[in-house]
Scaffold this active site. Structure first.
Site, PDB file in Angstrom:
ATOM      1  N   ASP A  72     -34.834  39.173  26.735  1.00 13.96           N
ATOM      2  CA  ASP A  72     -35.201  39.700  28.057  1.00 13.96           C
ATOM      3  C   ASP A  72     -35.393  41.210  27.985  1.00 13.96           C
ATOM      4  O   ASP A  72     -34.476  41.943  27.590  1.00 13.96           O
ATOM      5  CB  ASP A  72     -34.077  39.338  29.053  1.00 13.96           C
ATOM      6  N   GLY A  74     -45.113  38.080  29.948  1.00 10.65           N
ATOM      7  CA  GLY A  74     -43.964  37.316  30.440  1.00 10.65           C
ATOM      8  C   GLY A  74     -43.093  36.940  29.258  1.00 10.65           C
ATOM      9  O   GLY A  74     -43.084  37.638  28.236  1.00 10.65           O
ATOM     10  N   ASN A 114     -45.806  21.784  37.598  1.00  9.10           N
ATOM     11  CA  ASN A 114     -45.751  22.291  36.228  1.00  9.10           C
ATOM     12  C   ASN A 114     -44.581  21.562  35.565  1.00  9.10           C
ATOM     13  O   ASN A 114     -43.421  21.872  35.825  1.00  9.10           O
ATOM     14  CB  ASN A 114     -45.518  23.806  36.269  1.00  9.10           C
ATOM     15  N   ARG A 116     -40.922  34.899  20.395  1.00 16.46           N
ATOM     16  CA  ARG A 116     -41.988  34.585  19.427  1.00 16.46           C
ATOM     17  C   ARG A 116     -42.440  35.850  18.719  1.00 16.46           C
ATOM     18  O   ARG A 116     -42.534  36.905  19.339  1.00 16.46           O
ATOM     19  CB  ARG A 116     -43.192  33.959  20.145  1.00 16.46           C
ATOM     20  N   GLY A 153     -43.731  34.432  27.401  1.00 14.50           N
ATOM     21  CA  GLY A 153     -44.872  34.377  26.493  1.00 14.50           C
ATOM     22  C   GLY A 153     -45.788  35.524  26.899  1.00 14.50           C
ATOM     23  O   GLY A 153     -45.850  35.878  28.071  1.00 14.50           O
ATOM     24  N   GLU A 176     -45.309  43.396  35.376  1.00 11.03           N
ATOM     25  CA  GLU A 176     -45.160  43.705  36.802  1.00 11.03           C
ATOM     26  C   GLU A 176     -43.951  44.596  37.090  1.00 11.03           C
ATOM     27  O   GLU A 176     -43.927  45.299  38.094  1.00 11.03           O
ATOM     28  CB  GLU A 176     -44.996  42.399  37.606  1.00 11.03           C
ATOM     29  N   GLU A 235     -50.278  31.891  39.339  1.00  9.29           N
ATOM     30  CA  GLU A 235     -50.961  30.757  38.706  1.00  9.29           C
ATOM     31  C   GLU A 235     -50.997  29.541  39.629  1.00  9.29           C
ATOM     32  O   GLU A 235     -51.960  28.788  39.642  1.00  9.29           O
ATOM     33  CB  GLU A 235     -50.283  30.414  37.382  1.00  9.29           C
ATOM     34  N   HIS A 277     -52.750  30.983  28.952  1.00 12.39           N
ATOM     35  CA  HIS A 277     -52.569  31.808  30.167  1.00 12.39           C
ATOM     36  C   HIS A 277     -53.893  32.075  30.880  1.00 12.39           C
ATOM     37  O   HIS A 277     -54.031  33.066  31.609  1.00 12.39           O
ATOM     38  CB  HIS A 277     -51.966  33.199  29.832  1.00 12.39           C
ATOM     39  N   ARG A 310     -50.624  21.656  36.198  1.00 14.05           N
ATOM     40  CA  ARG A 310     -50.846  22.673  35.172  1.00 14.05           C
ATOM     41  C   ARG A 310     -50.778  21.994  33.809  1.00 14.05           C
ATOM     42  O   ARG A 310     -49.765  21.380  33.464  1.00 14.05           O
ATOM     43  CB  ARG A 310     -49.764  23.746  35.255  1.00 14.05           C
ATOM     44  N   ARG A 328     -35.344  43.411  30.180  1.00 10.00           N
ATOM     45  CA  ARG A 328     -34.365  44.196  30.949  1.00 10.00           C
ATOM     46  C   ARG A 328     -33.161  44.556  30.085  1.00 10.00           C
ATOM     47  O   ARG A 328     -32.693  45.692  30.088  1.00 10.00           O
ATOM     48  CB  ARG A 328     -33.877  43.408  32.174  1.00 10.00           C
ATOM     49  N   GLY A 362     -43.753  39.000  34.124  1.00 15.69           N
ATOM     50  CA  GLY A 362     -42.421  39.628  34.227  1.00 15.69           C
ATOM     51  C   GLY A 362     -42.357  41.080  33.771  1.00 15.69           C
ATOM     52  O   GLY A 362     -41.984  41.966  34.551  1.00 15.69           O
TER      53      GLY A 362
HETATM   54  P1  AMP Z   1     -42.216  35.565  33.241  1.00  9.52           P
HETATM   55  O1  AMP Z   1     -42.395  34.655  32.065  1.00  9.52           O
HETATM   56  O2  AMP Z   1     -43.493  36.125  33.762  1.00  9.52           O
HETATM   57  O3  AMP Z   1     -41.330  34.989  34.309  1.00  9.52           O
HETATM   58  O4  AMP Z   1     -41.433  36.846  32.684  1.00  9.52           O
HETATM   59  C1  AMP Z   1     -40.082  36.766  32.306  1.00  9.52           C
HETATM   60  C2  AMP Z   1     -39.685  38.026  31.590  1.00  9.52           C
HETATM   61  O5  AMP Z   1     -40.018  39.167  32.367  1.00  9.52           O
HETATM   62  C3  AMP Z   1     -38.190  38.153  31.380  1.00  9.52           C
HETATM   63  O6  AMP Z   1     -37.767  37.499  30.231  1.00  9.52           O
HETATM   64  C4  AMP Z   1     -38.018  39.640  31.247  1.00  9.52           C
HETATM   65  O7  AMP Z   1     -38.164  39.998  29.897  1.00  9.52           O
HETATM   66  C5  AMP Z   1     -39.158  40.229  32.020  1.00  9.52           C
HETATM   67  N1  AMP Z   1     -38.692  40.920  33.226  1.00  9.52           N
HETATM   68  C6  AMP Z   1     -38.432  40.399  34.434  1.00  9.52           C
HETATM   69  N2  AMP Z   1     -38.007  41.366  35.286  1.00  9.52           N
HETATM   70  C7  AMP Z   1     -38.021  42.525  34.594  1.00  9.52           C
HETATM   71  C8  AMP Z   1     -37.693  43.897  34.883  1.00  9.52           C
HETATM   72  N3  AMP Z   1     -37.252  44.272  36.084  1.00  9.52           N
HETATM   73  N4  AMP Z   1     -37.821  44.796  33.879  1.00  9.52           N
HETATM   74  C9  AMP Z   1     -38.253  44.432  32.676  1.00  9.52           C
HETATM   75  N5  AMP Z   1     -38.568  43.175  32.335  1.00  9.52           N
HETATM   76  C10 AMP Z   1     -38.463  42.242  33.266  1.00  9.52           C
END
Ligand code: AMP
Length: 407
Positions: free
Chosen positions: A283, A210, A7, A241, A212, A334, A385, A180, A91, A285, A331
């Site tokens: 984020d 995620g 990727n 975004r 995105g 899950e 993926e 996606h 990818r 979190r 993210g």
């Molecule tokens: P991804 O693009 O799938 O890697 O998702 C990344 C995003 O997932 C991060 O910017 C976070 O906003 C979110 N994320 C990851 N871990 C957690 C968590 N424990 N609680 C809430 N959001 C999370």
């Protein structure tokens, strides 16, 4: 088959080396800061310690050369020579209207990929560079492109044509492409298996949340609508975004603030979403933590994020004529029980109801989190993926092999 999945970004290469017979990664890693000071590779062989190696990397060819050398290194490698790499899966963000399926990289594909640059200018140049570099380093292996757009080629015209003058579709191919796709397809198939429902006879909504984020309506195994559109900006609110907004707003702000096209683009793609509303972070979190300690703007960002997702789920259930499975992945999907609780809190009318104790403890594992009273199962499915790209690569390579006669 042992497949190197790549990727490529503008200054990074993420890789996984996957054995498709077992479905597991033998190693994974990232090359960062290509063509910059302080370039390095972070390499994690499965079951061994992670190694970080700094190296001067002039371009993507040097980066991929380093990946192959690291994979075959005597200490932290997982193969003894590059001949043990059977094929490479790339990818690719955009296949335009031409590529409705994964396919072998050929010179004519490269021409089409160049034409797709204007459809995904942030992603395609690096991905094309990555293919060319990898073909130089691994010249004996077959290379396959797996497109983020191809699962959505089944969208009906009513979902992919925008209500603009039709000539712009004819002239410039302005339409909904969706992204996606590998993730939506994978998690829908896994959720169907988990719940014992037939993938090709079910109505499934998949929420990929995620950095995105996008949501897809899948009917009888086919994508019939998806929230990202001509670009990955449309649809749900994301980390940085905006997702859907009145298009007149951007013209208005550009006028008021005297912004260039590039600045307007950056405003919508890099400074909006959770980051723009909360003023704290992209984020989830950080946003949830700030909300829980009383920050009003963080609470508003969380509320908008969840409210918009709930509305999309309702509209996609209507488009599907009902719902058989709801899936959360990526993210936020899950890992954030708070977001799942809020999003599902008003979906009881669809038969969606969570078991809160299951929901609270489910993080990044495959699980059904619905209550006994729910008529529609809700699942958490970690996306993978890279595995799908490896499997697709194997399928394409095998289908291109000369067939032996069957007696
Ligand atoms: P991804 O693009 O799938 O890697 O998702 C990344 C995003 O997932 C991060 O910017 C976070 O906003 C979110 N994320 C990851 N871990 C957690 C968590 N424990 N609680 C809430 N959001 C999370």
């Amino acid at each position: 088959m042992r497949i190197l999945v790549l990727n490529c970004g503008s200054s990074s290469v993420k890789y996984q080396f996957i054995n498709t017979d077992t479905g597991s990664a033998l190693a994974k890693g990232t090359v960062q800061r290509i063509a910059m000071a302080g370039a390095s590779i972070t390499h994690k062989p499965t079951g061994k310690d992670t190694v970080v190696i700094e190296s001067e990397l002039l371009d993507h060819t040097a980066a991929i050369d380093l990946v192959v050398k690291t994979l075959s290194h005597s200490d932290h490698g997982v193969i003894s020579s590059m001949d043990e790499i059977d094929a490479v899966g790339h990818r690719i963000a955009h296949g335009g209207e031409t590529f409705t399926d994964s396919a072998l990289v050929t010179p004519s594909m490269m021409t089409v990929l160049h034409d797709c640059i204007e459809l995904a200018p942030l992603h395609m140049p690096a991905m094309i560079r990555g293919i060319k570099a990898c073909q130089r380093v691994l010249s004996d292996q077959p290379h396959v492109s797996v497109f983020d757009t191809s699962f959505h080629h089944t969208l009906p015209a009513q979902a992919y044509v925008y209500p603009l003058p039709y000539i712009f579709y004819d002239e410039y191919r302005i339409r909904r492409y969706g992204f996606h796709g590998t993730s939506h397809k994978y998690v829908a198939q896994r959720a169907a298996l988990l719940t014992g429902k037939p993938f090709d006879q079910s109505r499934i909504i998949t929420c990929h949340l995620g950095n995105g984020a996008s949501i897809t309506a899948i009917k009888d195994g086919q994508s019939i609508d998806t929230s990202m559109g001509f670009t990955p900006l449309e649809g749900l609110m994301m980390g940085t975004r905006s997702g859907d907004v009145d298009p007149a707003i951007i013209l208005y702000i550009m006028d008021k603030e005297e912004l260039s096209r590039r600045e307007g683009n950056s405003l919508m793609n890099k400074h909006s979403g959770l980051a723009g509303v909360s003023g704290i972070s992209a984020d989830m979190r950080d946003v949830v933590e700030a909300m829980e300690s009383g920050n009003e703007r963080a609470k508003l960002a969380f509320d908008i994020y969840c409210y918009r997702l709930t509305k999309y789920i309702g509209s996609y259930a209507a488009a599907l004529g009902g719902l058989d499975i709801l899936v959360f992945t990526a993210g936020v999907g899950e890992n954030s029980p708070q977001a799942r609780t809020r999003v599902c809190s008003t979906l009881g009318f669809l038969g969606v109801e969570l078991d809160e104790s299951l929901n609270q403890k489910t993080r990044a594992v495959e699980a059904e989190i619905s209550s006994a009273a729910a008529t529609v199962p809700t699942c958490v499915i970690p996306t993978n993926e890279e595995l799908v790209i490896a499997q697709e690569t194997e399928r394409v390579v095998n289908s291109e092999q000369p067939q032996t006669a069957v007696r």
